[in-house]
Each structure stands twice: as C-alpha cells, then as structure tokens.
Design an enzyme around this catalytic site. Structure first.
Site, PDB file in Angstrom:
ATOM      1  CG  ASP A   1      50.948  -2.512  28.009  1.00 27.09           C
ATOM      2  OD1 ASP A   1      52.112  -2.226  27.681  1.00 27.09           O
ATOM      3  OD2 ASP A   1      50.029  -1.668  28.039  1.00 27.09           O
TER       4      ASP A   1
ATOM      5  CG  ASP B   1      40.447 -12.156  21.922  1.00 28.65           C
ATOM      6  OD1 ASP B   1      40.906 -11.110  21.420  1.00 28.65           O
ATOM      7  OD2 ASP B   1      39.319 -12.216  22.442  1.00 28.65           O
TER       8      ASP B   1
ATOM      9  CG  ASP C   1      36.452   0.789  21.002  1.00 24.29           C
ATOM     10  OD1 ASP C   1      36.041   1.580  21.877  1.00 24.29           O
ATOM     11  OD2 ASP C   1      36.143  -0.415  20.994  1.00 24.29           O
TER      12      ASP C   1
END
Length: 504
Positions: free
Chosen positions: A276, A337, A429
């Site tokens: 994105d 990450d 989430d």
C-alpha cells in the site's frame, strides 16, 4: 589566588580548601577557603575574631549567590519549555489534529464543520474549567466559606464582594446538586472495574502457574508433519501467506526473504506481497525484490492498491477477494517487520489436522532489539506478560484470545463465516477474533513457537504504536455488543470477549 610555590614559607592556613566551579564564565572566583583554626579558638585576639567573622560572612554570601545562580538557571530552562509545550498544545487544538490524523489510523473522513464544533466545545470547556478553578483558589485564600443556611438563593447587592458571594454560592449549589452525584457514580464504577481487572490478573497468574506446574502444552491431534525431504506423505494443505506493508523501505527485504525461505512445498503455498506504499521509489524497490525471488522459483505475487480504503483491513480484504484464494484452505499473515523461522508452518499448520473446530493458531513474538535501551526492555516485560500469561491462559482454559494481527494462521472458512475483514475499526485483528469466537471457532496459542520482530526504540514511535492499539477497543465494544448479546454462547465464552479482551 594561592601562590603556586611556597617553599620556605610557613603555611598559616590550616583550613580545608573548597574549589567552586561556576557555570557562568563571567565569574572569576577560583577558590574559597574553609575556616581556619584561628576562627575556632576562643582565646584569640579580637582582631582575629573579626577577621574570621568577616571571612565566614563572605563565604555565606558566595554560597547564597551560587544557589541563587542555580535557581535562576533552572527557571530559565523551565520557562521556555513550558511556553513551548503550551504553544504546541495550542497549535494542535487549533488545527484539530490528532495522532490518528497523522498516522492515518483507519478512521473515515469526518465532517470539517462537526470537527470544528467539537474542538470549539473542548476549548470552551477547558476555559470554563480553568476559570472555575481560579475562582475556587481565590475563594479559598479569601476565606469565602459558607455554611448551609447561606447557600440559599438571594439577590446580589451592588457590592463587589456580594456579587462574588452570590456567584460562589450558586456554584456550590450546582456542584453539590448536579456534579457530585455523577462524579461519585463514575468513581464507584472505576473502583469496580479496577477490582475486576485485579481479580482477572490474579486468576491469569494462577492459571499460568498451573500450566507450568502441569506442563500443559497444545499437541496436534494428527501428529507431527513429516519431513519434506523424506518423501513420506504428510499434512501439507494449501496455505496462502500475506505480507501487508506500507512504505516499509527499511524492512521489506528481510520479511520477504524470511517468508520465501519457509520450509513448505513450493506448490502448496502462495505469497502475496500487499503493498500500500504511496512512494513510487518504495514501490519499485519492492517490485524488484519480488521479481528477484520469482526468478529463484518462489511462488510470490505483488499487489498494489491505487485507492487505499480501509488501510490494513481494506488491504487484506482486497487480497482475499482474488479468484485464486478459493484454492487455499489456510492463510497466514506477517507484518512487514516480522521474520518467521523456516519451520513456522510445520509447527503451526499441523494443529488444524482432525480439528475442524479450530479457526486460529497464534504464535508468540520475540524481539531482536529487546536490550537496546530502557524503553525496549520495559516493552519486552509488558509483552512477555501478555503472551506468557494472558494469551496462554485464555487459550488453554477458554479456547479464545485476541488475535495479534500477525504471526498467526487462520482457517479461511472461519474468516468467511465471521464476515471477513471489516474496515469499521482501527483494531481489525481484535474485531475478527471476537466475531469468529462468537461463531463458535476455537483458538490455540503456541508459546514455544516464536516469530522475530522489532520493538519501537524511540518514545515517539512507541506513543504512535500505543495510540493505534488503544484507539479502537471502546468503539469495537459498542459495535460488537449486540452480536455478543445475540450469540448462543455460554457464560464463560460471553465474559471472555467482553471483559478480558475489549475492556482492558
């Protein structure tokens, strides 16, 4: 100044020299001498006593000047810092900007008129609060205390004191009649929530102790996965691996390389790099990295959205709408990450075999920079408690916990039954985990399976991360409460998402 060489000269000063270092270079005092023995003897001459008194007076004067100098220096440093803080707050409130606006926290665009009115209301409320606080302070120091009979309403006279008395009496009546009851109710509610939180933490710690004592550990029902090089038939379902990222110029190479090196049949898993990024240079770098791994035989694809609706949730939702997703049974997500170990899928996917009620397998995070500074060490302690105690205990005793957004494997059927990724909150989430749990799916947390990542090393990065993590739970509570009430779950399953996941 004392002489540099005093050979053959009888030293007449027996005191202890005191060296004073001045912060102001304009001072030229190098040494102050302590009191000599002559100043302490009572049988000395009057001239010696006068000389000692004069010396002590000078020393006291210099000490006071030193303290005044340091106090002035502290005030000189505090004043600019205070003015800078006030000006920064003023600019932030005047512009109506928040951390979510800076970070792109996933909120929909708000009406500028409503936003301006909201911040105007906040400023008026703050000004009124400051005014009432000043009024209370003045009333306290002036001794404007009223007994119960004096709190009755009366018409003020023309005196200034009477006008202040009337305003103060009306304010006390409003405070006692209208402000004190709701504040007392909120105080009691906070005490109740604190007790609930304390009991919850105590129960979690006892549960963690019981797990360690009994050595409870999730075990796959179908056994371990066979070695890929042995040629034996094993449990190798179709797995879709997604790497959502946005302007991750520093870590994209490590994450893509780690995922491409997963120990799994190449024909049984597909990697989606969901980029994105709005920076053309970053986009080209990620494309080149994906092309490099494609040439090496990795089954990897690059996807880029022109319109970034929904941020991470919208990115994952868009990727799940691809036509080839129907060929896959499981999907695992890694943030940009995160670097999983090569045996990550071999340790997580086998738990789904012969366990049709299992919807999620979550792995633990490990931190490569946990000893970088004090901030990272404190974060490591906090997150270790989260994984070691909260996630593990909820998994063993409730079969439910909050999805951490990464380093987890989902059954695609569970995602579809729960409604898929929704863009209504900034905690997508937690949202998908609650909805999947309400549909009857169970979760497993593997405390011995770790996925490496990095902790924020600066306070500014840590503050932004915490803002993203804590800006959506109350909004999610409001949205999920009707579904929790309508869901056909037992009391323990009802209380777990409500108190243990959303409210904390």
């Amino acid at each position: 100044m004392a002489p540099l060489f005093n050979w053959g000269v009888k030293e007449s000063h027996k005191g202890t020299p005191v060296v004073v270092k001045m912060e102001n270079p304009n001072w030229d005092i190098d040494e102050l001498e302590g009191p000599s023995e002559e100043d302490l003897l009572l049988t000395t001459k009057s001239s010696s006593r006068d000389k000692g008194k004069g010396k002590n007076a000078k020393q006291l004067t210099w000490v006071l000047l030193l303290k005044a100098h340091r106090a002035a220096g502290c005030l000189a440093q505090i004043a600019p810092a205070l003015f800078g803080l006030v000006s920064a707050v003023k600019r932030r409130v005047a512009s109506g900007r928040t951390d979510a606006d800076i970070d792109g926290g996933g909120r929909e665009k708000e009406n500028p008129t409503v936003k301006s009115r909201f911040y105007t209301f906040i400023k008026v409320f703050l000004c009124l609060s400051v005014f009432l606080l000043c009024f209370e302070v003045v009333a306290y120091f002036k001794g404007w205390h009223f007994s119960a009979p004096h709190l009755e309403l009366w018409a003020p006279t023309f005196g200034v004191r009477d006008v202040f008395d009337w305003f103060y009496a009306r304010w006390v009546l409003i405070r006692v009649g209208y402000l004190a009851p709701p504040l007392q109710f909120l105080t009691n509610a906070c005490i109740v929530l604190f007790l609930i939180q304390s009991i919850d933490r105590l129960v979690l710690c006892l549960g963690c102790f019981w797990i360690k004592f009994k050595k409870i550990k999730p075990v796959p029902k179908g056994g371990d996965v066979s070695d890929l090089e042995s040629g034996d038939k094993g449990f190798f379902p179709m797995v879709l691996v997604q790497i959502p990222m946005c302007n991750e110029k520093e870590v994209y190479q490590q994450s893509i390389a780690a995922v491409c090196n997963l120990d799994w049949p190449k024909s049984n898993f597909l990697i989606q790099v969901l980029d994105d990024s709005d920076d053309p240079i970053t986009q080209s770098l990620i494309k080149e990295e994906v092309h490099k791994w494609q040439e090496e035989g990795a089954n990897i694809l690059y996807r880029h959205r022109v319109i970034r609706d929904g941020y991470k949730a919208g990115n994952l939702k868009s990727a799940m709408n691809c036509s080839y997703v129907k060929d896959y049974e499981f999907v695992t997500i890694f943030d940009a990450d995160f670097q999983p170990t090569p045996d990550f899928l071999k340790k997580t996917v086998p738990h789904f075999k012969d366990n049709d009620e299992l919807g999620l397998v979550q792995a633990r995070w490990s931190f490569v920079n946990k000893d970088e500074n004090l901030l990272t060490r404190l974060q490591n302690i906090n997150l270790c408690f989260h994984f070691e105690v909260e996630q593990q205990v909820n998994s063993v005793f409730l079969n439910f916990f909050g999805f951490n957004g990464t380093a987890g494997v989902w059954r695609i059927k569970a995602l579809e039954e729960a409604g898929g990724w929704l863009e209504r909150t900034t905690v997508e989430d937690m949202d998908i985990a609650v909805r999947a749990h309400l549909h009857g799916w169970k979760f497993i947390f593997l405390n011995d399976v770790e996925c490496q990542c990095e902790l924020p090393e600066s306070y500014e990065a840590y503050r932004k991360q915490q803002h993203r993590w804590h800006s959506g739970p109350m909004q999610l509570f409001r949205l999920c409460l009707p579904d929790v009430i309508k869901a056909k779950v037992c009391v323990s399953q009802f209380s777990s998402p409500l108190f243990m996941e959303i409210l904390p």
